[in-house]
Design an enzyme around this catalytic site. Structure first.
Site, mmCIF file in Angstrom:
data_model
loop_
_atom_site.group_PDB
_atom_site.id
_atom_site.type_symbol
_atom_site.label_atom_id
_atom_site.label_comp_id
_atom_site.label_asym_id
_atom_site.label_seq_id
_atom_site.Cartn_x
_atom_site.Cartn_y
_atom_site.Cartn_z
ATOM 1 N N ILE A 159 0.831 -1.208 0.000
ATOM 2 C CA ILE A 159 0.000 0.000 0.000
ATOM 3 C C ILE A 159 0.865 1.257 0.000
ATOM 4 C CG2 ILE A 159 -1.829 1.255 1.210
ATOM 5 C CD1 ILE A 159 -2.575 -1.535 -0.050
ATOM 6 N N LYS A 160 0.624 2.089 -1.008
ATOM 7 C CA LYS A 160 1.381 3.332 -1.123
ATOM 8 C C LYS A 160 0.570 4.454 -0.474
ATOM 9 C CE LYS A 160 4.305 4.771 -4.949
ATOM 10 N NZ LYS A 160 4.342 4.991 -6.398
ATOM 11 N N VAL A 161 1.213 5.165 0.437
ATOM 12 C CA VAL A 161 0.561 6.323 1.060
ATOM 13 C C VAL A 161 1.494 7.524 0.897
ATOM 14 C CG1 VAL A 161 -0.659 4.893 2.764
ATOM 15 C CG2 VAL A 161 1.530 5.927 3.378
#
Ligand code: G3P
Length: 216
Positions: free
Chosen positions: A82-84
């Protein structure tokens, strides 16, 4: 150094994966938006092609929304990361997702203090954007070296993922700086193996062989 491919183009991913050199894929909202495919389907298709970490970015701006979207995307496949974004909400979401054993890639990193916070929040990857810093007259690669030093000092296991790569020299410099991963656009990946002296040399070998009448 692991090589990730920085694209959401399924045909490019399929083609380049055949080299056996691709360890993972990174996407971002801009890259995904250009594909005209429903986002979760796109990520699922990429996971079916490449057996490695596949970064999928949330688009919520608040921590609760990022966590919700992150959990949904992580449910697509065990390889989804997951890219944040590197905002305070992104760091909160990183911490919460990491506590849930979901791998997080903290993106849009432009300083070593930002990278320090991402590591403390439990990020699996930090993505410093080398090319965008260069565009603004900064030395993007120095950021990779600074983060490497900071992470080594405290033995953080967050991996440095050199991003926003514009040319083969960036790849070389990232490797020299000890980046764990370099995510490379398809065009730059192809430039890595292409050399005019290789082509000229091969043409000469083939011409000489043809004249000889030899066979294998
Ligand atoms: O995927 C993140 C990063 O690699 C973006 O690169 O070329 O848009 O600065 P660029």
């Amino acid at each position: 150094m692991q090589i990730f491919i920085d694209t959401a183009d399924i045909n490019e991913i399929r083609d380049l994966n055949e080299t056996g050199l691709i360890d993972g894929v990174t996407t971002n909202p801009s890259l995904a938006a250009s594909q005209g495919i429903q986002f979760t389907d796109l990520i699922r298709q990429i996971c079916d092609i490449v057996d490695g970490p596949i970064s999928a970015e949330v688009i919520a701006l608040d921590a609760a929304g990022m966590i919700e979207q992150g959990k949904k995307l992580a449910g697509i496949h065990e390889n989804v990361v997951i890219k944040v974004p590197l905002t305070v909400d992104g760091l909160k979401a990183c911490y919460a997702l990491a506590e849930d054993d979901i791998a997080v890639n903290v993106t849009l990193c432009f300083s070593a203090p930002q990278a320090l916070l991402a590591a403390k929040a439990g990020a699996r990857y930090i993505s410093p954007f080398v090319g965008r810093l260069d565009d603004q007259g900064w030395d993007g690669m120095q950021l990779i070296r600074d983060i490497q030093l900071v992470y080594d000092n405290y033995m953080f296991d967050t991996e440095i993922l050199a991003a926003s790569i514009r040319h083969p020299q960036h790849v070389l410099e990232a490797a020299k700086a000890g980046a764990d991963v370099c995510t490379i656009p398809p065009k730059v990946f192809r430039q890595l193996y292409k050399h005019n002296l290789t082509d000229i040399g091969l043409d000469a070998f083939m011409a000489d062989w043809k004249k000889s009448g030899l066979s294998i």
